[in-house]
Design an enzyme around this catalytic site. Structure first.
Site, PDB file in Angstrom:
ATOM      1  N   ASN A   9       0.819  -1.031   0.113  1.00 30.26           N
ATOM      2  CA  ASN A   9       0.099  -0.073  -0.201  1.00 30.26           C
ATOM      3  C   ASN A   9       1.081   1.559  -0.033  1.00 30.26           C
ATOM      4  O   ASN A   9       1.276   1.601   1.043  1.00 30.26           O
ATOM      5  CB  ASN A   9      -0.673  -0.247   1.413  1.00 30.26           C
ATOM      6  CG  ASN A   9      -1.953   1.194   1.460  1.00 30.26           C
ATOM      7  OD1 ASN A   9      -1.807   2.319   0.297  1.00 30.26           O
ATOM      8  ND2 ASN A   9      -2.306   1.928   2.416  1.00 30.26           N
ATOM      9  N   TRP A  10       1.039   1.930  -0.807  1.00 35.01           N
ATOM     10  CA  TRP A  10       1.639   2.949  -1.057  1.00 35.01           C
ATOM     11  C   TRP A  10       1.503   4.153  -0.345  1.00 35.01           C
ATOM     12  O   TRP A  10       2.339   5.435  -0.489  1.00 35.01           O
ATOM     13  CB  TRP A  10       1.846   3.561  -2.727  1.00 35.01           C
ATOM     14  CG  TRP A  10       2.812   2.650  -2.830  1.00 35.01           C
ATOM     15  CD1 TRP A  10       3.312   1.410  -2.937  1.00 35.01           C
ATOM     16  CD2 TRP A  10       3.385   2.240  -4.613  1.00 35.01           C
ATOM     17  NE1 TRP A  10       4.166  -0.008  -4.415  1.00 35.01           N
ATOM     18  CE2 TRP A  10       3.861   1.030  -5.383  1.00 35.01           C
ATOM     19  CE3 TRP A  10       2.972   3.064  -5.819  1.00 35.01           C
ATOM     20  CZ2 TRP A  10       4.209   1.360  -6.765  1.00 35.01           C
ATOM     21  CZ3 TRP A  10       3.514   3.763  -6.993  1.00 35.01           C
ATOM     22  CH2 TRP A  10       4.264   2.180  -7.465  1.00 35.01           C
ATOM     23  N   LYS A  11       0.186   4.685  -0.029  1.00 30.68           N
ATOM     24  CA  LYS A  11      -1.061   5.538   0.282  1.00 30.68           C
ATOM     25  C   LYS A  11      -0.785   6.197  -0.494  1.00 30.68           C
ATOM     26  O   LYS A  11      -0.518   6.830  -1.719  1.00 30.68           O
ATOM     27  CB  LYS A  11       0.268   5.611   2.039  1.00 30.68           C
ATOM     28  CG  LYS A  11      -0.111   4.123   2.503  1.00 30.68           C
ATOM     29  CD  LYS A  11      -0.059   5.197   3.965  1.00 30.68           C
ATOM     30  CE  LYS A  11      -0.207   2.995   4.910  1.00 30.68           C
ATOM     31  NZ  LYS A  11      -0.146   3.662   6.471  1.00 30.68           N
ATOM     32  N   HIS A  95      -9.265   0.593   5.393  1.00 29.00           N
ATOM     33  CA  HIS A  95      -7.977   1.156   6.082  1.00 29.00           C
ATOM     34  C   HIS A  95      -8.546   1.581   7.139  1.00 29.00           C
ATOM     35  O   HIS A  95      -8.756   2.781   7.426  1.00 29.00           O
ATOM     36  CB  HIS A  95      -7.015   1.458   5.150  1.00 29.00           C
ATOM     37  CG  HIS A  95      -5.404   1.516   6.107  1.00 29.00           C
ATOM     38  ND1 HIS A  95      -5.225   2.707   6.507  1.00 29.00           N
ATOM     39  CD2 HIS A  95      -4.569   0.556   5.279  1.00 29.00           C
ATOM     40  CE1 HIS A  95      -3.955   2.196   6.877  1.00 29.00           C
ATOM     41  NE2 HIS A  95      -4.012   1.648   6.293  1.00 29.00           N
ATOM     42  N   GLU A  97      -6.523   3.918   8.240  1.00 29.32           N
ATOM     43  CA  GLU A  97      -6.605   6.135   8.109  1.00 29.32           C
ATOM     44  C   GLU A  97      -7.781   7.001   7.592  1.00 29.32           C
ATOM     45  O   GLU A  97      -7.870   7.610   7.626  1.00 29.32           O
ATOM     46  CB  GLU A  97      -5.346   6.565   6.700  1.00 29.32           C
ATOM     47  CG  GLU A  97      -4.083   5.432   7.828  1.00 29.32           C
ATOM     48  CD  GLU A  97      -2.591   5.205   7.625  1.00 29.32           C
ATOM     49  OE1 GLU A  97      -3.161   4.963   5.780  1.00 29.32           O
ATOM     50  OE2 GLU A  97      -2.063   4.591   7.367  1.00 29.32           O
ATOM     51  N   GLU A 166      -4.470  -5.355  10.543  1.00 33.06           N
ATOM     52  CA  GLU A 166      -3.812  -3.806  11.208  1.00 33.06           C
ATOM     53  C   GLU A 166      -3.183  -3.430  12.684  1.00 33.06           C
ATOM     54  O   GLU A 166      -4.515  -2.816  12.340  1.00 33.06           O
ATOM     55  CB  GLU A 166      -3.630  -3.241  10.711  1.00 33.06           C
ATOM     56  CG  GLU A 166      -4.154  -3.838   8.648  1.00 33.06           C
ATOM     57  CD  GLU A 166      -3.352  -3.048   7.410  1.00 33.06           C
ATOM     58  OE1 GLU A 166      -2.058  -3.202   6.778  1.00 33.06           O
ATOM     59  OE2 GLU A 166      -3.774  -1.582   7.260  1.00 33.06           O
ATOM     60  N   GLY A 172       2.701   2.399  10.883  1.00 36.93           N
ATOM     61  CA  GLY A 172       3.626   3.324  10.795  1.00 36.93           C
ATOM     62  C   GLY A 172       4.821   3.983  11.356  1.00 36.93           C
ATOM     63  O   GLY A 172       5.624   4.831  12.148  1.00 36.93           O
ATOM     64  N   SER A 212       4.163  -2.334  10.491  1.00 43.90           N
ATOM     65  CA  SER A 212       5.285  -1.838  11.088  1.00 43.90           C
ATOM     66  C   SER A 212       6.061  -3.572  10.112  1.00 43.90           C
ATOM     67  O   SER A 212       7.550  -4.559  10.760  1.00 43.90           O
ATOM     68  CB  SER A 212       5.909  -1.621  12.018  1.00 43.90           C
ATOM     69  OG  SER A 212       5.583  -0.472  12.443  1.00 43.90           O
ATOM     70  N   GLY A 233       3.002  -0.967   4.212  1.00 42.59           N
ATOM     71  CA  GLY A 233       3.373   0.370   4.142  1.00 42.59           C
ATOM     72  C   GLY A 233       4.966   0.991   3.371  1.00 42.59           C
ATOM     73  O   GLY A 233       5.242   0.444   2.431  1.00 42.59           O
ATOM     74  N   GLY A 234       5.313   1.270   4.762  1.00 43.86           N
ATOM     75  CA  GLY A 234       6.168   2.152   4.231  1.00 43.86           C
ATOM     76  C   GLY A 234       7.148   1.246   3.475  1.00 43.86           C
ATOM     77  O   GLY A 234       8.245   1.740   2.862  1.00 43.86           O
TER      78      GLY A 234
HETATM   79  P1  PGA Z   1       3.643   0.103   7.778  1.00 46.96           P
HETATM   80  O1  PGA Z   1       1.382   1.082   6.815  1.00 46.96           O
HETATM   81  O2  PGA Z   1       3.707  -0.836   6.654  1.00 46.96           O
HETATM   82  O3  PGA Z   1       3.998   1.295   6.984  1.00 46.96           O
HETATM   83  O4  PGA Z   1       2.918   0.699   9.276  1.00 46.96           O
HETATM   84  C1  PGA Z   1       1.079  -0.493   7.009  1.00 46.96           C
HETATM   85  C2  PGA Z   1      -0.380  -0.528   6.788  1.00 46.96           C
HETATM   86  O5  PGA Z   1      -0.784   0.625   6.878  1.00 46.96           O
HETATM   87  O6  PGA Z   1      -0.995  -0.754   5.402  1.00 46.96           O
END
Ligand code: PGA
Length: 250
Positions: A9-11, A95, A97, A166, A172, A212, A233-234
């Protein structure tokens, strides 16, 4: 046997050229292992071009969101049918967020899942507790509430759903759930599926861990009985890291 999946997930990251280069770097180095899938989930802006690059190499593509209505006067939104017109394979739903910053409700999430299923796109339904609920030991209750959206589906509809657990406190933050914490929640989720759709479906549903996840911890997390891969994510913004995480499924 259920599929093992790594999804990136590049966000809201990557300019267009940068994203295209990342998709090329990932796709060129991808070698598929049996019963696994690699998915790139870029911003809408990149979907068409990333899809062309990734699909030529067998990498799947997902969107980060869609709207819960069919079409019409919804400025700034993208429908499931529009995603389907690009042959997008997957779409994230709920998600954390989006739940937090855009106040997405269960009714909206249900609408999104239904729209996607109607268009033949597989939803990756996200769930996970905030830090307060982890501390006060309410995490099973919170996740159980979030998953209620899925129990409204027919068993056949449910077959297309992937679930991503998650924990919000791990997204993050660099703080990963331990392999035991992940396994315990995934086992709980599988038991809920069993309750609603019987054993066959609980055994065939892929449940991903996110928060993470990185090359250093992926192998231990993915070796847990009920952890079928990760939503990254990251670490998905770097092709070396992302491919290394995928390779730890093998
Ligand atoms: P992260 O994000 O790997 O940067 O913790 C995961 C996500 O939000 O899907």
């Amino acid at each position: 046997m259920r599929n093992k999946i790594v999804a990136g997930n590049w966000k809201m990251n990557m300019g267009f050229d940068e994203g295209v280069n990342l998709a090329k770097a990932v796709s060129e180095r991808y070698t598929k292992a049996k019963n696994t899938e690699l998915i790139i989930i870029p911003p809408y802006l990149h979907l068409s071009e990333v899809s062309r690059i990734a699909k030529a190499k067998g990498v799947k593509v997902g969107a980060q969101n869609c709207y819960h209505k069919e079409n019409g006067a919804h400025t700034g939104e993208i429908s499931a049918a529009q995603l389907a017109s690009l042959k997008i394979d997957y779409c994230l739903v709920g998600h954390s967020e989006r739940r937090e910053h855009f106040k997405e409700t269960n009714a909206e999430l249900f609408g999104k899942v239904k729209m996607l299923l109607k268009e033949g796109i597989r939803p990756i339904f996200c769930c996970g507790e905030p830090l307060e609920d982890r501390k006060s030991e309410l995490y099973f209750k919170t996740v159980g509430e979030q998953l209620k959206v899925l129990w409204e589906l027919t068993p056949e509809e449910f077959d297309s759903v992937v679930i991503a657990y998650e924990p919000v406190w791990a997204i993050g933050t660099g703080e990963t759930a331990t392999a035991q914490q992940a396994q315990e929640m995934h086992e709980f989720i599988r038991a809920l599926i069993n309750e609603h759709y019987r054993k066959k479906r609980s055994e065939s549903c892929s449940i991903l861990y996110g928060g993470s996840c990185k090359p250093e911890n992926a192998e231990e997390l993915f070796s847990q009985k009920d952890v079928d891969g990760g939503l990254i994510g990251g670490a998905s913004l770097n092709s070396d890291n992302f491919i290394a995480i995928y390779n730890s499924l093998k």
